[in-house]
Scaffold this motif. Sequence first.
Motif, PDB file in Angstrom:
ATOM      1  N   GLY A  29      18.474  -3.624  53.971  1.00  0.00           N
ATOM      2  CA  GLY A  29      18.558  -4.873  54.712  1.00  0.00           C
ATOM      3  C   GLY A  29      20.006  -5.205  55.033  1.00  0.00           C
ATOM      4  N   VAL A  30      20.251  -5.615  56.253  1.00  0.00           N
ATOM      5  CA  VAL A  30      21.612  -5.935  56.698  1.00  0.00           C
ATOM      6  C   VAL A  30      21.627  -7.365  57.212  1.00  0.00           C
ATOM      7  CG1 VAL A  30      23.470  -5.331  58.283  1.00  0.00           C
ATOM      8  CG2 VAL A  30      22.069  -3.524  57.270  1.00  0.00           C
ATOM      9  N   GLY A  31      22.449  -8.199  56.574  1.00  0.00           N
ATOM     10  CA  GLY A  31      22.492  -9.610  56.884  1.00  0.00           C
ATOM     11  C   GLY A  31      23.266  -9.935  58.146  1.00  0.00           C
ATOM     12  N   VAL A  74      16.807   1.279  63.410  1.00  0.00           N
ATOM     13  CA  VAL A  74      16.525  -0.132  63.156  1.00  0.00           C
ATOM     14  C   VAL A  74      15.021  -0.347  63.036  1.00  0.00           C
ATOM     15  CG1 VAL A  74      16.686  -2.461  64.107  1.00  0.00           C
ATOM     16  CG2 VAL A  74      18.624  -0.897  64.328  1.00  0.00           C
ATOM     17  N   GLY A  75      14.623  -1.105  62.013  1.00  0.00           N
ATOM     18  CA  GLY A  75      13.221  -1.450  61.827  1.00  0.00           C
ATOM     19  C   GLY A  75      13.068  -2.926  61.546  1.00  0.00           C
ATOM     20  N   ASP A  76      11.853  -3.423  61.604  1.00  0.00           N
ATOM     21  CA  ASP A  76      11.567  -4.827  61.315  1.00  0.00           C
ATOM     22  C   ASP A  76      10.992  -4.966  59.916  1.00  0.00           C
ATOM     23  OD1 ASP A  76      12.345  -5.824  63.855  1.00  0.00           O
ATOM     24  OD2 ASP A  76      10.452  -5.079  64.697  1.00  0.00           O
ATOM     25  N   VAL A  77      11.158  -6.152  59.344  1.00  0.00           N
ATOM     26  CA  VAL A  77      10.690  -6.363  57.983  1.00  0.00           C
ATOM     27  C   VAL A  77       9.170  -6.274  57.888  1.00  0.00           C
ATOM     28  CG1 VAL A  77      10.555  -8.892  58.139  1.00  0.00           C
ATOM     29  CG2 VAL A  77      11.072  -7.792  55.943  1.00  0.00           C
ATOM     30  N   GLY A 102      23.199 -20.058  56.509  1.00  0.00           N
ATOM     31  CA  GLY A 102      22.631 -20.660  57.693  1.00  0.00           C
ATOM     32  C   GLY A 102      23.649 -21.265  58.626  1.00  0.00           C
ATOM     33  N   GLY A 103      24.953 -21.081  58.293  1.00  0.00           N
ATOM     34  CA  GLY A 103      25.980 -21.544  59.214  1.00  0.00           C
ATOM     35  C   GLY A 103      25.852 -20.887  60.577  1.00  0.00           C
ATOM     36  N   GLY A 104      25.320 -19.662  60.581  1.00  0.00           N
ATOM     37  CA  GLY A 104      25.076 -18.952  61.830  1.00  0.00           C
ATOM     38  C   GLY A 104      23.656 -19.124  62.346  1.00  0.00           C
ATOM     39  N   GLY A 105      22.863 -19.913  61.629  1.00  0.00           N
ATOM     40  CA  GLY A 105      21.519 -20.236  62.090  1.00  0.00           C
ATOM     41  C   GLY A 105      20.471 -19.164  61.887  1.00  0.00           C
ATOM     42  N   ALA A 106      20.740 -18.197  60.998  1.00  0.00           N
ATOM     43  CA  ALA A 106      19.794 -17.080  60.833  1.00  0.00           C
ATOM     44  C   ALA A 106      19.141 -17.057  59.453  1.00  0.00           C
ATOM     45  CB  ALA A 106      20.524 -15.754  61.080  1.00  0.00           C
ATOM     46  N   HIS A 107      19.161 -18.182  58.731  1.00  0.00           N
ATOM     47  CA  HIS A 107      18.752 -18.133  57.329  1.00  0.00           C
ATOM     48  C   HIS A 107      17.262 -17.886  57.104  1.00  0.00           C
ATOM     49  CE1 HIS A 107      18.860 -22.337  58.643  1.00  0.00           C
ATOM     50  NE2 HIS A 107      17.873 -22.575  57.808  1.00  0.00           N
ATOM     51  N   LEU A 108      16.410 -18.160  58.079  1.00  0.00           N
ATOM     52  CA  LEU A 108      14.986 -17.846  57.894  1.00  0.00           C
ATOM     53  C   LEU A 108      14.795 -16.340  57.763  1.00  0.00           C
ATOM     54  CD1 LEU A 108      11.955 -18.309  57.835  1.00  0.00           C
ATOM     55  CD2 LEU A 108      11.984 -18.539  60.326  1.00  0.00           C
ATOM     56  N   GLN A 109      15.282 -15.583  58.718  1.00  0.00           N
ATOM     57  CA  GLN A 109      15.152 -14.127  58.645  1.00  0.00           C
ATOM     58  C   GLN A 109      15.958 -13.569  57.479  1.00  0.00           C
ATOM     59  OE1 GLN A 109      15.155 -11.881  62.447  1.00  0.00           O
ATOM     60  NE2 GLN A 109      15.313 -13.865  63.462  1.00  0.00           N
ATOM     61  N   GLU A 110      17.126 -14.155  57.215  1.00  0.00           N
ATOM     62  CA  GLU A 110      17.950 -13.686  56.100  1.00  0.00           C
ATOM     63  C   GLU A 110      17.205 -13.822  54.777  1.00  0.00           C
ATOM     64  OE1 GLU A 110      22.363 -14.753  57.958  1.00  0.00           O
ATOM     65  OE2 GLU A 110      21.328 -16.180  56.668  1.00  0.00           O
ATOM     66  N   LYS A 111      16.503 -14.942  54.606  1.00  0.00           N
ATOM     67  CA  LYS A 111      15.803 -15.146  53.336  1.00  0.00           C
ATOM     68  C   LYS A 111      14.610 -14.214  53.208  1.00  0.00           C
ATOM     69  CE  LYS A 111      15.822 -19.226  51.373  1.00  0.00           C
ATOM     70  NZ  LYS A 111      15.534 -20.626  50.939  1.00  0.00           N
ATOM     71  N   VAL A 112      13.906 -13.989  54.286  1.00  0.00           N
ATOM     72  CA  VAL A 112      12.761 -13.065  54.239  1.00  0.00           C
ATOM     73  C   VAL A 112      13.223 -11.663  53.852  1.00  0.00           C
ATOM     74  CG1 VAL A 112      10.994 -11.912  55.620  1.00  0.00           C
ATOM     75  CG2 VAL A 112      11.330 -14.369  55.856  1.00  0.00           C
ATOM     76  N   VAL A 113      14.298 -11.207  54.470  1.00  0.00           N
ATOM     77  CA  VAL A 113      14.800  -9.853  54.197  1.00  0.00           C
ATOM     78  C   VAL A 113      15.404  -9.768  52.796  1.00  0.00           C
ATOM     79  CG1 VAL A 113      16.486  -8.106  54.932  1.00  0.00           C
ATOM     80  CG2 VAL A 113      15.123  -9.327  56.637  1.00  0.00           C
ATOM     81  N   ALA A 114      16.038 -10.841  52.342  1.00  0.00           N
ATOM     82  CA  ALA A 114      16.594 -10.850  50.987  1.00  0.00           C
ATOM     83  C   ALA A 114      15.487 -10.814  49.938  1.00  0.00           C
ATOM     84  CB  ALA A 114      17.460 -12.089  50.792  1.00  0.00           C
ATOM     85  N   GLU A 115      14.433 -11.596  50.165  1.00  0.00           N
ATOM     86  CA  GLU A 115      13.336 -11.641  49.197  1.00  0.00           C
ATOM     87  C   GLU A 115      12.522 -10.348  49.183  1.00  0.00           C
ATOM     88  OE1 GLU A 115      11.081 -15.151  50.061  1.00  0.00           O
ATOM     89  OE2 GLU A 115      12.421 -16.446  48.907  1.00  0.00           O
TER      90      GLU A 115
END
Length: 236
Positions: A29-31, A74-77, A102-115
């Motif tokens: 995963g790449v943030g 590149v793949g999707d979660v 979320g300063g860059g507004g991407a925290h929804l996808q970031e959290k899904v990929v992190a989890e």
Amino acid sequence: MTSLIEQAKQKAAYQAVDEHVLPSHRVIGVGSGSTVVHVVARLLQRDPELNAKTVFVPTSFQSRGLLLDGGLNVGDVDQYPDIDVTIDGADEVDSQLNAIKGGGGAHLQEKVVAEAAKKFVIVADYRKNSKILGEQWKQGVPIEVAPFAWRVVLVKIQNMGSKDAKLRMAVAKAGPVVTDNGNFLIDAPFGLIQDPANLLKDIKLITGVVEVGLFCNMAEIAYFGNEDGSVAIRTK
């Protein structure tokens, strides 16, 4: 000053990649964010044969572009829900490895990929290193909301104690920032956040909230690049 900060980001990113992206890993995963530019740069320095066998899951339009520009797979979660390791930046990290993102507004996808990852690693520069969330990051907790519900959510957030919470507005166009998922963003300052996990729960329970930029009890380790060229490592 900027070059020192970029060097600090690079040091942290390179060390994190070197220590946590293993030859056996097949899904990474790449943030998102400025530090992740250096994460991708380090990944591109790996053995091309290893990269050819690896799928990289981005968390935003930005990181997807970086990976594609580098010729990586590149793949999707939803295709790859089991991720070996995710490396991402943060806006601030406290002493317990809770983070604001979320300063860059991407925290929804970031959290899904992190989890989805077996291991979540944070990389940042020294400006993001705090004891308590809210010490350094004053813009507030980023909250992604359904567009039709933003005003209702905003009032509830203000009533929770964030009197200065506001809708994030775009800079180069008239109107609000729209996330990669088509939602709006509210930035909600809460001062020093002594109990981020409880605040996360309270905000998440508001109907209309899609995701909250508080990442609690998720990161295993964080790397902070310092001004002097060293890297500070924080673990639980």
